[in-house]
Write an enzyme that holds these catalytic residues in place. Structure first.
Site, mmCIF file in Angstrom:
data_model
loop_
_atom_site.group_PDB
_atom_site.id
_atom_site.type_symbol
_atom_site.label_atom_id
_atom_site.label_comp_id
_atom_site.label_asym_id
_atom_site.label_seq_id
_atom_site.Cartn_x
_atom_site.Cartn_y
_atom_site.Cartn_z
ATOM 1 N N ARG A 16 -26.505 30.149 29.941
ATOM 2 C CA ARG A 16 -26.085 28.843 29.399
ATOM 3 C C ARG A 16 -26.579 27.673 30.263
ATOM 4 N NH1 ARG A 16 -21.555 29.007 25.785
ATOM 5 N NH2 ARG A 16 -22.028 30.740 24.426
ATOM 6 N N ASP B 50 -28.641 30.927 19.611
ATOM 7 C CA ASP B 50 -27.286 31.452 19.704
ATOM 8 C C ASP B 50 -27.297 32.869 19.146
ATOM 9 O OD1 ASP B 50 -24.369 30.396 20.311
ATOM 10 O OD2 ASP B 50 -24.246 31.789 18.629
ATOM 11 N N TYR C 67 -17.384 39.110 15.987
ATOM 12 C CA TYR C 67 -17.380 37.823 15.266
ATOM 13 C C TYR C 67 -17.300 38.045 13.757
ATOM 14 C CZ TYR C 67 -18.187 34.983 19.413
ATOM 15 O OH TYR C 67 -18.044 34.355 20.614
ATOM 16 N N ARG D 227 -24.169 21.822 27.473
ATOM 17 C CA ARG D 227 -23.377 20.598 27.641
ATOM 18 C C ARG D 227 -23.225 20.108 29.062
ATOM 19 N NH1 ARG D 227 -18.619 22.428 23.782
ATOM 20 N NH2 ARG D 227 -19.348 24.358 24.725
ATOM 21 N N ARG E 274 -28.738 16.281 21.352
ATOM 22 C CA ARG E 274 -27.994 16.979 20.315
ATOM 23 C C ARG E 274 -27.153 16.053 19.440
ATOM 24 N NH1 ARG E 274 -25.399 21.540 20.156
ATOM 25 N NH2 ARG E 274 -24.611 20.510 18.315
HETATM 26 O O1 CP3 Z 1 -29.053 28.411 28.119
HETATM 27 C C1 CP3 Z 1 -28.752 29.455 27.504
HETATM 28 O O2 CP3 Z 1 -28.103 30.372 28.031
HETATM 29 C C2 CP3 Z 1 -29.293 29.652 26.081
HETATM 30 C C3 CP3 Z 1 -28.423 29.302 25.052
HETATM 31 C C4 CP3 Z 1 -27.294 30.163 24.517
HETATM 32 C C5 CP3 Z 1 -26.348 29.590 23.641
HETATM 33 N N1 CP3 Z 1 -25.552 30.592 23.156
HETATM 34 C C6 CP3 Z 1 -26.286 28.167 23.290
HETATM 35 C C7 CP3 Z 1 -25.006 27.613 22.816
HETATM 36 C C8 CP3 Z 1 -27.015 31.515 24.606
HETATM 37 C C9 CP3 Z 1 -27.701 32.569 25.441
HETATM 38 C C10 CP3 Z 1 -25.913 31.769 23.730
HETATM 39 C C11 CP3 Z 1 -25.367 33.113 23.489
HETATM 40 C C12 CP3 Z 1 -23.992 33.240 23.013
HETATM 41 N N2 CP3 Z 1 -23.378 32.540 22.000
HETATM 42 C C13 CP3 Z 1 -23.097 34.223 23.468
HETATM 43 C C14 CP3 Z 1 -23.422 35.243 24.517
HETATM 44 C C15 CP3 Z 1 -23.343 34.654 25.878
HETATM 45 C C16 CP3 Z 1 -21.964 34.407 26.383
HETATM 46 O O3 CP3 Z 1 -21.674 33.259 26.718
HETATM 47 O O4 CP3 Z 1 -21.189 35.376 26.498
HETATM 48 C C17 CP3 Z 1 -21.894 34.082 22.753
HETATM 49 C C18 CP3 Z 1 -20.642 34.901 22.922
HETATM 50 C C19 CP3 Z 1 -22.088 33.028 21.826
HETATM 51 C C20 CP3 Z 1 -21.123 32.516 20.799
HETATM 52 C C21 CP3 Z 1 -20.866 31.069 21.017
HETATM 53 N N3 CP3 Z 1 -21.729 30.073 20.603
HETATM 54 C C22 CP3 Z 1 -19.811 30.442 21.739
HETATM 55 C C23 CP3 Z 1 -18.660 31.171 22.364
HETATM 56 C C24 CP3 Z 1 -20.071 29.061 21.744
HETATM 57 C C25 CP3 Z 1 -19.291 27.957 22.441
HETATM 58 C C26 CP3 Z 1 -18.395 27.216 21.511
HETATM 59 C C27 CP3 Z 1 -17.889 25.940 22.176
HETATM 60 O O5 CP3 Z 1 -18.246 24.880 21.684
HETATM 61 O O6 CP3 Z 1 -17.160 26.067 23.167
HETATM 62 C C28 CP3 Z 1 -21.259 28.853 21.013
HETATM 63 C C29 CP3 Z 1 -21.951 27.583 20.785
HETATM 64 C C30 CP3 Z 1 -23.088 27.322 21.708
HETATM 65 N N4 CP3 Z 1 -24.106 28.195 21.950
HETATM 66 C C31 CP3 Z 1 -23.311 26.147 22.448
HETATM 67 C C32 CP3 Z 1 -24.524 26.315 23.131
HETATM 68 C C33 CP3 Z 1 -25.231 25.329 24.007
HETATM 69 C C34 CP3 Z 1 -22.419 24.913 22.430
HETATM 70 C C35 CP3 Z 1 -22.677 24.158 21.182
HETATM 71 C C36 CP3 Z 1 -22.799 22.687 21.401
HETATM 72 O O7 CP3 Z 1 -23.450 22.247 22.375
HETATM 73 O O8 CP3 Z 1 -22.288 21.954 20.539
#
Ligand code: CP3
Length: 354
Positions: A37, A86, A161, A41, A50
Site C-alpha cells: 500500500r 485492487d 469478500y 492515501r 484521485r
Molecule cells: O500500493 C499498493 O500496495 C498497491 C495498491 C493496492 C490497493 N489495494 C489499492 C487500494 C493493493 C495491493 C491492494 C490490495 C488489496 N485490496 C488487499 C490486499 C492487501 C491488504 O491490504 O491486505 C485487500 C484486502 C483489498 C481490499 C480493499 N480495497 C480494502 C480493505 C480497501 C480499503 C478501504 C478503505 O477505504 O479503507 C480497499 C480500497 C483501496 N485499495 C484503496 C487503495 C489505495 C483506498 C481507496 C481510496 O483511496 O479511496
C-alpha cells in the site's frame, strides 16, 4: 511525465534488481525495500490525483494507474513499484457487480452463496483486462531498472469478500459455506484460482518482474483447514505463472501458524506479518524460502528512535535469511507521515549496504 531515476538500482535490468535477486536467494548489494500500500492515501499527491474519481474507475485508467504507481517510487526511492489496482479489479472485470466504498472496502451487490451464483462468474481471459496490460507496459517503459510487482488476491480472501458481501471480522458466512458445502466451496475457489492466476499472468506477460499473491484474511483458519480448503487453490493460482521467470511472493495477515503450509504453495518468497519475528518465521519455514517483512505499520507512528531500533532489528534478522525483502507486516496506514517512510527506506539502504 518524467521517469524514475535508477538511484538505488545499480542495474538497468529489472530482472537483475535487488528485489528479484533477493527473491531468487542470490547475493544483493543492499536489502531491497518496498511497502505494501505504498501508493495511496498517505501521499498528498495521490489524494490530489484521485479527487472525484471513484477507486474502481481509477484502477481501469492507464494514465492514472501509471502516475499513482510511480508516485511512491519517486518520493521514497523504494526498490520496487507495485501496480496500483485492487484485489477485486479482476472480479469486476468478469462482471461481478461490486464497488469499493471509501472507508469500508469492497462491497458486493449480490453475495455469492449458491451454485447458481457461482455459475454467473466466468473465467478471466486477457480480453477482460486489456487496460491492465497497457498500464503494465507503460510502467515498465517508465521504470527502467526498478521492477514492477503485479498482484492478485488469493482464492480464500476473494471468496470471503464474495460470500460475505463485504469486509468481515469473523468470516462466518464464508466458513459456513466452506464447512457446510465443501463441494461448492472447492468449485468456487477453483474458479477464483483461475481468475487470480490469469490476472497474475496478464501482468507478468506484459512485463511485471515479480508477482505477489495476497491472502490477507486467511489467518482466520487453523492450519489443518488451511491445508484442506485453501492450499490447493492458492497453489493453483501461483502455478499459473510458474513457467515465467517471475519470482512469486505469497503474503497473508495473522499467518504465523500457517507459514510452513503457505511456503509449500509454490512461491519463492513468503511474506511475514508483524506478529511473528523473522527469526521465528525462518525457523518455521526451515530456511527454505526468502522472506518479506515485517515492520508493524503502526510503529511508524512512534518516535523515530523506536522506528530506527525496529528497522535495525529486522534488517539484522534478515541477514541470515536465504533472501530478505524489507517491507511492513501489512499495508501502510492512511495517516502515516510519508517522511517517515522515506527515512525508513534510506535507513534500510544505509545499514544493509554490502
Ligand atoms: O500500493 C499498493 O500496495 C498497491 C495498491 C493496492 C490497493 N489495494 C489499492 C487500494 C493493493 C495491493 C491492494 C490490495 C488489496 N485490496 C488487499 C490486499 C492487501 C491488504 O491490504 O491486505 C485487500 C484486502 C483489498 C481490499 C480493499 N480495497 C480494502 C480493505 C480497501 C480499503 C478501504 C478503505 O477505504 O479503507 C480497499 C480500497 C483501496 N485499495 C484503496 C487503495 C489505495 C483506498 C481507496 C481510496 O483511496 O479511496
Amino acid at each position: 511525465m518524467s521517469g524514475v531515476s535508477p538511484a538505488v538500482n545499480e542495474t538497468s535490468d529489472p530482472a537483475e534488481s535487488t528485489l528479484v535477486r533477493a527473491a531468487r536467494r542470490q547475493p544483493v548489494t543492499h536489502t531491497p525495500v518496498w511497502f505494501m500500500r505504498q501508493a495511496g492515501r498517505s501521499l498528498p499527491e495521490y489524494r490530489a490525483l484521485r479527487k472525484g474519481i471513484p477507486m474502481l474507475e481509477a484502477c481501469r485508467r492507464p494514465a492514472i494507474v501509471t502516475e499513482v504507481t510511480l508516485q511512491p517510487v519517486r518520493r521514497h526511492g523504494v526498490d520496487a513499484a507495485i501496480l496500483f489496482s485492487d484485489i477485486v479489479v479482476p472480479l469486476a472485470a468478469v462482471g461481478v457487480d461490486l464497488d469499493i466504498v471509501p472507508g469500508t472496502g469492497p462491497v458486493i451487490a449480490k453475495p455469492v452463496r449458491t451454485r447458481e451464483d457461482l455459475d454467473r462468474i466466468p473465467e478471466l481471459t486477457p480480453e477482460h483486462v486489456p487496460d491492465i496490460s497497457q498500464s503494465v507496459r507503460l510502467l515498465v517503459g517508465e521504470l527502467g531498472g526498478t521492477p514492477l510487482i503485479g498482484f492478485a488476491g488469493a482464492p480464500f480472501t476473494l471468496a470471503s469478500y464474495l460470500v460475505e458481501g463485504g469486509p468481515s471480522r469473523n468470516h462466518e458466512r464464508t466458513k459456513a459455506l466452506m464447512y457446510g458445502d465443501p463441494g461448492l466451496w472447492h468449485d468456487l475457489c477453483d474458479r477464483l484460482a483461475q481468475i487470480s492466476g490469469a490476472f497474475l499472468r496478464v501482468q507478468a506477460e506484459a512485463g511485471a518482474s515479480v508477482v505477489q499473491l495476497f491472502d490477507s484474511w486467511v489467518g482466520a483458519l487453523p492450519r489443518a483447514d488451511y491445508e484442506t480448503f485453501v492450499l490447493p487453490h492458492s497453489t493453483r493460482a501461483l502455478a499459473a505463472v510458474a513457467d515465467l521467470a517471475v519470482p512469486r511472493i505469497h503474503f497473508g495477515v495473522g499467518t504465523g501458524e500457517l507459514l510452513a503450509s503457505m511456503g509449500s504453495a509454490g512461491a519463492e518468497v513468503v511474506g511475514v506479518d508483524f506478529r511473528v519475528s523473522l527469526t521465528d518465521a525462518l525457523r518455521r519455514l526451515d530456511g527454505r524460502y526468502a522472506v518479506q517483512g515485517n515492520l508493524d505499520p503502526a510503529v511508524l507512528f512512534a518516535p523515530w528512535a523506536v522506528v530506527e531500533a525496529q528497522v535495525r532489528r529486522i534488517v539484522d534478522e534478515g541477514r541470515v535469511a536465504p533472501g530478505h525483502v524489507f517491507n511492513l507486516g501489512h499495508g501502510v496506514l492512511p495517516d502515516t507521515d510519508p517522511a517517515v517512510l522515506t527515512r525508513v527506506v534510506d535507513l534500510v539502504h544505509e545499514i544493509s549496504q554490502r
